[in-house]
Design a protein around this motif. Structure first.
Motif, PDB file in Angstrom:
ATOM      1  N   GLU A  75       0.838  -1.076   0.012  1.00 50.76           N
ATOM      2  CA  GLU A  75      -0.087  -0.135   0.083  1.00 50.76           C
ATOM      3  C   GLU A  75       0.808   1.336  -0.087  1.00 50.76           C
ATOM      4  O   GLU A  75       0.563   2.040  -0.519  1.00 50.76           O
ATOM      5  CB  GLU A  75      -0.863   0.015   1.316  1.00 50.76           C
ATOM      6  CG  GLU A  75      -2.098  -1.100   1.252  1.00 50.76           C
ATOM      7  CD  GLU A  75      -1.479  -2.417   1.814  1.00 50.76           C
ATOM      8  OE1 GLU A  75      -0.128  -2.641   2.047  1.00 50.76           O
ATOM      9  OE2 GLU A  75      -2.387  -3.170   2.552  1.00 50.76           O
ATOM     10  N   ARG A  76       1.744   1.298   0.780  1.00 52.94           N
ATOM     11  CA  ARG A  76       2.732   2.248   0.952  1.00 52.94           C
ATOM     12  C   ARG A  76       3.728   2.552  -0.375  1.00 52.94           C
ATOM     13  O   ARG A  76       3.914   3.548  -0.737  1.00 52.94           O
ATOM     14  CB  ARG A  76       3.538   2.236   2.206  1.00 52.94           C
ATOM     15  CG  ARG A  76       2.857   3.075   3.570  1.00 52.94           C
ATOM     16  CD  ARG A  76       3.591   3.068   4.641  1.00 52.94           C
ATOM     17  NE  ARG A  76       3.640   1.398   5.082  1.00 52.94           N
ATOM     18  CZ  ARG A  76       4.647   1.198   5.792  1.00 52.94           C
ATOM     19  NH1 ARG A  76       5.631   1.913   6.337  1.00 52.94           N
ATOM     20  NH2 ARG A  76       4.589  -0.066   6.257  1.00 52.94           N
ATOM     21  N   VAL A  77       4.096   1.415  -1.068  1.00 49.31           N
ATOM     22  CA  VAL A  77       4.836   1.433  -2.223  1.00 49.31           C
ATOM     23  C   VAL A  77       4.092   2.113  -3.308  1.00 49.31           C
ATOM     24  O   VAL A  77       4.491   3.061  -3.814  1.00 49.31           O
ATOM     25  CB  VAL A  77       5.385   0.189  -2.722  1.00 49.31           C
ATOM     26  CG1 VAL A  77       5.876  -0.068  -4.114  1.00 49.31           C
ATOM     27  CG2 VAL A  77       6.323  -0.503  -1.582  1.00 49.31           C
ATOM     28  N   ALA A  78       2.694   1.760  -3.325  1.00 52.10           N
ATOM     29  CA  ALA A  78       1.817   2.421  -4.302  1.00 52.10           C
ATOM     30  C   ALA A  78       1.640   3.822  -3.898  1.00 52.10           C
ATOM     31  O   ALA A  78       1.611   4.581  -4.927  1.00 52.10           O
ATOM     32  CB  ALA A  78       0.592   1.288  -4.576  1.00 52.10           C
ATOM     33  N   MET A  79       1.053   3.996  -2.856  1.00 50.97           N
ATOM     34  CA  MET A  79       0.648   5.343  -2.473  1.00 50.97           C
ATOM     35  C   MET A  79       1.824   6.379  -2.552  1.00 50.97           C
ATOM     36  O   MET A  79       1.556   7.370  -2.926  1.00 50.97           O
ATOM     37  CB  MET A  79       0.067   5.404  -0.812  1.00 50.97           C
ATOM     38  CG  MET A  79      -1.246   4.825  -0.797  1.00 50.97           C
ATOM     39  SD  MET A  79      -2.647   5.303  -1.252  1.00 50.97           S
ATOM     40  CE  MET A  79      -2.859   6.708  -0.482  1.00 50.97           C
ATOM     41  N   PHE A  80       3.021   6.140  -2.330  1.00 54.03           N
ATOM     42  CA  PHE A  80       4.113   7.135  -2.182  1.00 54.03           C
ATOM     43  C   PHE A  80       4.334   7.213  -3.789  1.00 54.03           C
ATOM     44  O   PHE A  80       4.840   8.212  -4.306  1.00 54.03           O
ATOM     45  CB  PHE A  80       5.323   6.495  -1.308  1.00 54.03           C
ATOM     46  CG  PHE A  80       5.244   6.880   0.050  1.00 54.03           C
ATOM     47  CD1 PHE A  80       4.321   7.552   0.742  1.00 54.03           C
ATOM     48  CD2 PHE A  80       5.834   5.586   0.850  1.00 54.03           C
ATOM     49  CE1 PHE A  80       4.129   7.369   1.971  1.00 54.03           C
ATOM     50  CE2 PHE A  80       5.663   5.942   2.289  1.00 54.03           C
ATOM     51  CZ  PHE A  80       4.725   6.623   2.826  1.00 54.03           C
ATOM     52  N   SER A 110      -6.771  -6.327   5.448  1.00 50.99           N
ATOM     53  CA  SER A 110      -6.720  -4.878   5.601  1.00 50.99           C
ATOM     54  C   SER A 110      -5.358  -4.424   5.886  1.00 50.99           C
ATOM     55  O   SER A 110      -4.758  -4.853   6.484  1.00 50.99           O
ATOM     56  CB  SER A 110      -7.952  -4.427   6.531  1.00 50.99           C
ATOM     57  OG  SER A 110      -7.926  -5.433   7.747  1.00 50.99           O
ATOM     58  N   PRO A 111      -5.373  -3.000   5.556  1.00 49.54           N
ATOM     59  CA  PRO A 111      -3.863  -2.471   5.489  1.00 49.54           C
ATOM     60  C   PRO A 111      -3.527  -2.255   7.053  1.00 49.54           C
ATOM     61  O   PRO A 111      -4.470  -2.179   7.950  1.00 49.54           O
ATOM     62  CB  PRO A 111      -3.936  -1.160   5.227  1.00 49.54           C
ATOM     63  CG  PRO A 111      -5.630  -1.068   4.703  1.00 49.54           C
ATOM     64  CD  PRO A 111      -6.131  -2.332   4.760  1.00 49.54           C
ATOM     65  N   CYS A 112      -2.039  -2.729   7.333  1.00 55.87           N
ATOM     66  CA  CYS A 112      -1.430  -2.178   8.617  1.00 55.87           C
ATOM     67  C   CYS A 112      -1.907  -1.112   9.313  1.00 55.87           C
ATOM     68  O   CYS A 112      -1.956  -0.034   8.337  1.00 55.87           O
ATOM     69  CB  CYS A 112      -0.226  -2.707   8.476  1.00 55.87           C
ATOM     70  SG  CYS A 112       1.035  -1.461   7.731  1.00 55.87           S
ATOM     71  N   ILE A 130     -11.194   8.410   0.524  1.00 57.06           N
ATOM     72  CA  ILE A 130     -10.576   7.082  -0.341  1.00 57.06           C
ATOM     73  C   ILE A 130     -11.624   5.796  -0.358  1.00 57.06           C
ATOM     74  O   ILE A 130     -11.737   5.576   1.055  1.00 57.06           O
ATOM     75  CB  ILE A 130      -8.948   6.853  -0.253  1.00 57.06           C
ATOM     76  CG1 ILE A 130      -8.331   8.169  -0.332  1.00 57.06           C
ATOM     77  CG2 ILE A 130      -8.623   5.712  -1.060  1.00 57.06           C
ATOM     78  CD1 ILE A 130      -6.701   8.136  -0.016  1.00 57.06           C
ATOM     79  N   ARG A 131     -11.830   5.520  -1.371  1.00 59.07           N
ATOM     80  CA  ARG A 131     -12.547   4.344  -1.269  1.00 59.07           C
ATOM     81  C   ARG A 131     -11.487   2.951  -1.548  1.00 59.07           C
ATOM     82  O   ARG A 131     -10.843   3.030  -1.990  1.00 59.07           O
ATOM     83  CB  ARG A 131     -13.421   4.041  -2.671  1.00 59.07           C
ATOM     84  CG  ARG A 131     -14.467   3.022  -2.653  1.00 59.07           C
ATOM     85  CD  ARG A 131     -15.268   3.220  -3.766  1.00 59.07           C
ATOM     86  NE  ARG A 131     -16.123   2.061  -4.282  1.00 59.07           N
ATOM     87  CZ  ARG A 131     -17.528   1.927  -3.844  1.00 59.07           C
ATOM     88  NH1 ARG A 131     -18.167   2.861  -3.332  1.00 59.07           N
ATOM     89  NH2 ARG A 131     -18.008   0.897  -4.294  1.00 59.07           N
ATOM     90  N   ILE A 132     -11.741   2.310  -0.298  1.00 59.25           N
ATOM     91  CA  ILE A 132     -10.682   1.122  -0.068  1.00 59.25           C
ATOM     92  C   ILE A 132     -11.394  -0.038  -0.505  1.00 59.25           C
ATOM     93  O   ILE A 132     -12.281  -0.593   0.264  1.00 59.25           O
ATOM     94  CB  ILE A 132     -10.211   0.997   1.328  1.00 59.25           C
ATOM     95  CG1 ILE A 132      -9.512   2.430   1.735  1.00 59.25           C
ATOM     96  CG2 ILE A 132      -9.003   0.043   1.521  1.00 59.25           C
ATOM     97  CD1 ILE A 132      -9.047   2.668   3.105  1.00 59.25           C
ATOM     98  N   VAL A 141     -15.277  -9.494  -0.887  1.00 67.12           N
ATOM     99  CA  VAL A 141     -14.492  -8.380  -1.146  1.00 67.12           C
ATOM    100  C   VAL A 141     -14.968  -7.387  -0.017  1.00 67.12           C
ATOM    101  O   VAL A 141     -16.414  -7.196  -0.012  1.00 67.12           O
ATOM    102  CB  VAL A 141     -14.696  -7.918  -2.347  1.00 67.12           C
ATOM    103  CG1 VAL A 141     -14.121  -6.558  -2.684  1.00 67.12           C
ATOM    104  CG2 VAL A 141     -14.492  -8.761  -3.511  1.00 67.12           C
ATOM    105  N   ASN A 142     -14.294  -6.686   0.587  1.00 66.98           N
ATOM    106  CA  ASN A 142     -14.726  -5.656   1.649  1.00 66.98           C
ATOM    107  C   ASN A 142     -14.278  -4.480   1.157  1.00 66.98           C
ATOM    108  O   ASN A 142     -13.390  -4.092   0.212  1.00 66.98           O
ATOM    109  CB  ASN A 142     -13.804  -5.627   2.848  1.00 66.98           C
ATOM    110  CG  ASN A 142     -14.465  -6.863   3.942  1.00 66.98           C
ATOM    111  OD1 ASN A 142     -15.642  -7.377   3.662  1.00 66.98           O
ATOM    112  ND2 ASN A 142     -13.749  -7.024   4.883  1.00 66.98           N
TER     113      ASN A 142
END
Ligand code: THU
Length: 163
Positions: A75-80, A110-112, A130-132, A141-142
């Protein structure tokens, strides 16, 4: 004494067919990205796909390291990367997908906590939620609209203000 209860809202879809095509595609890209992870230590593969308001999609996967804390979540790789590639472009949706080498993940991950904080910073900066979407190999799917559902009582930059 006053005890407060906080409600969170998570929507569960039985499968991707209940989602709009754009989101099905985003989850597929997250799944594809999970296969590109570098996870020789955990053998747990996570992919994230970020849909920006400008229509661009940025993907990332978890990148591990022999010095464990030096690794980074998908998630952080992609968001950053999304904000470095398109600074200021708003994030509309974040899709997360996980699979493991030696067991079947049968519910969405779910994300850490640290990734939740990064998502919170992004929402605060862009002034929109943001829709997660969260999915694993099998199971439902959540979906949640906004990080507050995953990180109530979020720490924001306002809390740093001295006055
Ligand atoms: N991981 C992610 O990439 N995202 C998450 O939401 C949870 C965990 C990664 C970190 C590490 O490489 C592996 O999964 C096991 O924790």
């Amino acid at each position: 004494m006053n005890t407060k209860e906080i409600k969170i809202k998570i929507t569960e879809f039985s499968g991707t067919s209940e989602l709009p095509e754009e989101e099905q595609d985003l989850l597929q890209q997250a799944a594809k990205s999970a296969s590109n992870s570098y996870a020789p230590y955990s053998e747990f593969h996570v992919g994230a796909a970020v849909l920006l308001e400008n229509g661009e999609i940025i993907c990332g996967s978890n990148q591990e390291n022999a010095a464990y804390p030096s690794g980074l979540c998908a998630e952080r790789v992609a968001m950053f990367y999304a904000n470095s590639r398109y600074p200021g472009a708003k994030v509309k949706t974040l899709a997360i997908f996980a699979h493991a080498d030696h067991f079947l993940i049968d519910k969405p991950i779910s994300p850490c906590g640290t990734c939740r904080q990064v998502i919170a910073e992004t929402e605060n900066r862009q002034k929109s939620k943001i829709r997660i979407l969260m999915q694993s190999e099998t199971g439902p799917v959540n979906m949640t609209e906004g990080i507050e559902n995953l990180l109530p009582l979020t720490f924001y930059e306002e809390k740093l203000k001295k006055k």
